[in-house]
Design a protein around this motif. Sequence first.
Motif, PDB file in Angstrom:
ATOM      1  N   PRO A 193      10.215 -10.694  31.525  1.00 24.53           N
ATOM      2  CA  PRO A 193      10.281  -9.952  30.856  1.00 24.53           C
ATOM      3  C   PRO A 193       9.632  -8.855  30.372  1.00 24.53           C
ATOM      4  O   PRO A 193      10.382  -7.762  29.409  1.00 24.53           O
ATOM      5  N   ILE A 194       8.497  -9.184  30.701  1.00 24.55           N
ATOM      6  CA  ILE A 194       7.837  -7.724  29.745  1.00 24.55           C
ATOM      7  C   ILE A 194       6.491  -7.971  30.353  1.00 24.55           C
ATOM      8  O   ILE A 194       6.262  -7.917  31.461  1.00 24.55           O
ATOM      9  N   ALA A 195       6.650  -5.659  30.572  1.00 22.62           N
ATOM     10  CA  ALA A 195       5.618  -5.131  32.328  1.00 22.62           C
ATOM     11  C   ALA A 195       4.461  -5.618  31.649  1.00 22.62           C
ATOM     12  O   ALA A 195       4.010  -5.999  30.213  1.00 22.62           O
ATOM     13  N   PRO A 196       3.874  -5.261  33.097  1.00 13.53           N
ATOM     14  CA  PRO A 196       4.403  -5.214  34.344  1.00 13.53           C
ATOM     15  C   PRO A 196       5.512  -5.977  35.010  1.00 13.53           C
ATOM     16  O   PRO A 196       5.713  -5.906  35.849  1.00 13.53           O
ATOM     17  N   HIS A 197       5.862  -6.641  34.175  1.00 13.86           N
ATOM     18  CA  HIS A 197       6.869  -8.213  34.563  1.00 13.86           C
ATOM     19  C   HIS A 197       6.723  -8.374  36.509  1.00 13.86           C
ATOM     20  O   HIS A 197       6.901  -8.573  36.938  1.00 13.86           O
ATOM     21  N   ASP A 198       5.387  -9.373  35.868  1.00 10.72           N
ATOM     22  CA  ASP A 198       4.717 -10.462  36.895  1.00 10.72           C
ATOM     23  C   ASP A 198       6.188 -11.784  37.591  1.00 10.72           C
ATOM     24  O   ASP A 198       7.356 -11.626  36.500  1.00 10.72           O
ATOM     25  N   ARG A 232      17.067 -16.954  26.012  1.00  7.20           N
ATOM     26  CA  ARG A 232      16.098 -15.422  26.463  1.00  7.20           C
ATOM     27  C   ARG A 232      16.007 -14.573  24.746  1.00  7.20           C
ATOM     28  O   ARG A 232      15.617 -13.814  24.970  1.00  7.20           O
ATOM     29  N   ALA A 233      16.590 -14.896  24.579  1.00  2.00           N
ATOM     30  CA  ALA A 233      16.470 -14.035  22.679  1.00  2.00           C
ATOM     31  C   ALA A 233      15.040 -14.049  22.431  1.00  2.00           C
ATOM     32  O   ALA A 233      14.496 -13.962  22.598  1.00  2.00           O
ATOM     33  N   ASP A 234      15.469 -14.682  20.650  1.00  3.02           N
ATOM     34  CA  ASP A 234      14.228 -15.019  20.371  1.00  3.02           C
ATOM     35  C   ASP A 234      13.267 -15.848  19.818  1.00  3.02           C
ATOM     36  O   ASP A 234      12.698 -16.347  19.568  1.00  3.02           O
ATOM     37  N   SER A 278      13.729  -7.477  39.475  1.00  2.00           N
ATOM     38  CA  SER A 278      12.736  -7.720  38.270  1.00  2.00           C
ATOM     39  C   SER A 278      13.339  -7.124  36.863  1.00  2.00           C
ATOM     40  O   SER A 278      14.696  -6.452  37.363  1.00  2.00           O
ATOM     41  N   PRO A 279      13.208  -6.611  35.310  1.00  2.00           N
ATOM     42  CA  PRO A 279      14.196  -5.999  34.852  1.00  2.00           C
ATOM     43  C   PRO A 279      14.075  -4.784  34.511  1.00  2.00           C
ATOM     44  O   PRO A 279      15.023  -4.116  34.535  1.00  2.00           O
ATOM     45  N   ASP A 280      13.235  -4.105  35.227  1.00  2.00           N
ATOM     46  CA  ASP A 280      13.422  -2.785  35.622  1.00  2.00           C
ATOM     47  C   ASP A 280      13.431  -2.184  36.734  1.00  2.00           C
ATOM     48  O   ASP A 280      13.400  -0.875  37.054  1.00  2.00           O
ATOM     49  N   CYS A 281      13.968  -2.903  37.452  1.00  2.00           N
ATOM     50  CA  CYS A 281      14.923  -2.760  38.418  1.00  2.00           C
ATOM     51  C   CYS A 281      13.790  -2.250  39.517  1.00  2.00           C
ATOM     52  O   CYS A 281      14.476  -1.221  40.874  1.00  2.00           O
ATOM     53  N   SER A 282      12.560  -2.192  40.030  1.00  2.00           N
ATOM     54  CA  SER A 282      12.250  -1.937  41.077  1.00  2.00           C
ATOM     55  C   SER A 282      11.311  -2.882  42.078  1.00  2.00           C
ATOM     56  O   SER A 282      11.314  -2.661  42.977  1.00  2.00           O
ATOM     57  N   THR A 283      11.707  -3.983  41.981  1.00  6.18           N
ATOM     58  CA  THR A 283      11.630  -5.108  42.672  1.00  6.18           C
ATOM     59  C   THR A 283      12.382  -6.306  42.495  1.00  6.18           C
ATOM     60  O   THR A 283      12.813  -6.715  41.949  1.00  6.18           O
ATOM     61  N   ALA A 318       9.637 -20.983  34.486  1.00  6.24           N
ATOM     62  CA  ALA A 318      11.085 -20.107  33.303  1.00  6.24           C
ATOM     63  C   ALA A 318       9.658 -19.564  32.818  1.00  6.24           C
ATOM     64  O   ALA A 318       9.249 -19.861  32.396  1.00  6.24           O
ATOM     65  N   PHE A 319       9.961 -17.974  32.592  1.00  5.37           N
ATOM     66  CA  PHE A 319       9.076 -17.051  31.306  1.00  5.37           C
ATOM     67  C   PHE A 319      10.028 -17.443  29.815  1.00  5.37           C
ATOM     68  O   PHE A 319      11.135 -17.394  29.904  1.00  5.37           O
ATOM     69  N   ARG A 320       8.892 -17.714  29.303  1.00  6.92           N
ATOM     70  CA  ARG A 320       9.233 -17.506  27.714  1.00  6.92           C
ATOM     71  C   ARG A 320       9.719 -15.596  27.150  1.00  6.92           C
ATOM     72  O   ARG A 320       8.815 -14.380  27.718  1.00  6.92           O
ATOM     73  N   CYS A 321      10.653 -15.951  26.091  1.00  5.60           N
ATOM     74  CA  CYS A 321      11.123 -14.615  25.981  1.00  5.60           C
ATOM     75  C   CYS A 321      10.102 -13.061  25.679  1.00  5.60           C
ATOM     76  O   CYS A 321       9.995 -12.120  25.850  1.00  5.60           O
ATOM     77  N   ASP A 322       8.411 -14.067  25.704  1.00  3.66           N
ATOM     78  CA  ASP A 322       7.666 -13.190  25.577  1.00  3.66           C
ATOM     79  C   ASP A 322       6.200 -12.660  26.528  1.00  3.66           C
ATOM     80  O   ASP A 322       5.854 -12.200  26.389  1.00  3.66           O
ATOM     81  N   GLY A 323       7.031 -14.015  26.943  1.00  3.38           N
ATOM     82  CA  GLY A 323       6.458 -13.725  28.645  1.00  3.38           C
ATOM     83  C   GLY A 323       4.822 -14.479  28.781  1.00  3.38           C
ATOM     84  O   GLY A 323       4.073 -14.368  29.559  1.00  3.38           O
ATOM     85  N   LYS A 324       4.528 -14.484  27.270  1.00  2.00           N
ATOM     86  CA  LYS A 324       3.383 -15.166  27.086  1.00  2.00           C
ATOM     87  C   LYS A 324       2.956 -16.950  28.033  1.00  2.00           C
ATOM     88  O   LYS A 324       2.261 -17.448  28.018  1.00  2.00           O
ATOM     89  N   LEU A 325       4.085 -17.963  27.906  1.00  2.00           N
ATOM     90  CA  LEU A 325       4.247 -18.903  28.363  1.00  2.00           C
ATOM     91  C   LEU A 325       5.544 -18.930  29.919  1.00  2.00           C
ATOM     92  O   LEU A 325       6.321 -18.056  29.548  1.00  2.00           O
ATOM     93  N   LEU A 326       4.868 -19.829  29.960  1.00  2.00           N
ATOM     94  CA  LEU A 326       5.961 -20.445  31.361  1.00  2.00           C
ATOM     95  C   LEU A 326       6.084 -21.519  31.051  1.00  2.00           C
ATOM     96  O   LEU A 326       5.081 -23.213  31.824  1.00  2.00           O
TER      97      LEU A 326
END
Length: 538
Positions: free
Chosen positions: A64-69, A149-151, A328-333, A104-112
């Motif tokens: 969920p965090i850019a660059p959205h790996d 999904r949230a916090d 992707s959340p940024d609609c690019s991929t 699945a990624f965590r909401c901050d993108g740090k854990l998988l």
Amino acid sequence: MAEDESRISIAKTFRVKPKLRPTSNKATPTPESKFWKSFKIPKDIEFTPSKSVIYPITSIAFSPIAPHDFAATHSANISIFSGKTLEPKSTIASAFADSATSAAFRCDGKLLAAGDLTGTVHVFDAKSRTHLRRLKCHSAAARLVRYPRADDKFHLFSGGDDSVVKYWDVTTETCLFNLLGHKDYVRCGDASPVSDDMFASGSYDHKVRIWDVRVSNSGSVMELNHEKPVESVLYLPSGGLIATAGGNFVKIWDVIGGGKLLYSMESHNKTVTSLCIGKIGKESGEEAQQYRILSVSLDGYMKVFDYAKFKITHSMRFPNPLLSVGFSPDCSTRVIGTTNGTFYVGRRKTKLESDGPGDVVGLGDVEVDPERRVIRPTYFRYFHRGQNTKPSEGDYLITRPRKLKFAVHDKLLKKFRHKEALVAALSGKNTENVVAVMEELVARKKLLKCVSNLDEEELGLLLGFLQKYSTMPRYAGFLMRFTEKVVEMRADDIKSSDQLRGNIRNLKRDVEEEIRIQQSMQEIQGIISPMLRIAARR
């Protein structure tokens, strides 16, 4: 003589033009279709370590965090790809004792997090790939792993082939709740976008259950009957609707309205394997965005569904059965995984991306040299100034007549070299031009004479063309009659050449096949026509 002179003047003025013929009735692409087609596939990435083993792409998850790996599970591995370059960044392999599932990624993108077929849920540091937690509680394969999904950064839920849904405290590696109710494999689920305490799970018992961990002792708070083994469950962004996939259809449910079925989409021919949310409209972050459901199936199709209007807005065919999809959340991929280990990665170019020398740069970023603003008579641009200026409403626009460009066969027709014109058209391999030249020669009453003057090589070229296009409906009316004349006139030459006899055999085979198809279509029409008449009376 007067007739020849008139023909010369005509040939100097006009080119041979193909007649307008019926074409396939293709619908004009809509702006939304253009949007989805703009996702170009830069490459196919295949994971086939062994020629005898093919590993399916079981799940795809975007950070969920850019660059959205994005991460993909296949075999006993998780591969992480760069959201910028789409190139593989790292692979997590040593942690799994069996095939990996449901990343699945965590909401901050740090854990998988991901499950595997041994029933273990693994938690990794997404950047360093460090194995942080190993949650062992399922007695069968863990097919479902999701973070809220949230916090909420401390919990996740999982589901397995033991029919149990579990709610975990990741920090202490403790299973807080065993949520019972399913009677078959739990294969999918999703977290609510509006509450960290609610999530849904789907099972092969045809049921989708909605859970609230605040009232976990009372079982699921809602049950939906999909009527087929559920392969994918998706909360829609509002949190009040749920999409479920199973069998060959997708259903939309109103959760706030008590689990009412709103719509059932049955556009796929085989099992729908995965769902995800896509966004269209302006660039990410603006208000004009609209949400769509992307569904993929074993029939190889990706469908885009507008659940606000309950209709399919786009469809795309891929050569392999499709197993997973991510957007992707940024609609690019857009990423699609298949059953044979192939990725179909589509990247949409945004306005903010650079194109090199042709980029538009703001004047505030570049210091403009005052010397370059003046166009002097010694400059080449001085003599071309104003040519691209658009005329105003009161201007008179005088255009220079364009010089006609004649093709080789047009030049030969102008010189009355009829046979050479026919051969030149045949050599050009443009079907419409060849038929147009033949029709012009018919008007000049020279076509059969040209056929009689062709040598063996040129006759083979003509017969090859007739064999290929005589049965095509657009040209069959003209070319079939012409073919009969050619065979009748050059029968002796055809008998004496093996190559020409081969062309005739192929032509005969194609004609017989076309006759068989037409007979089959007439039989089908005879079956359908009474049914249509009966339906019209009702």
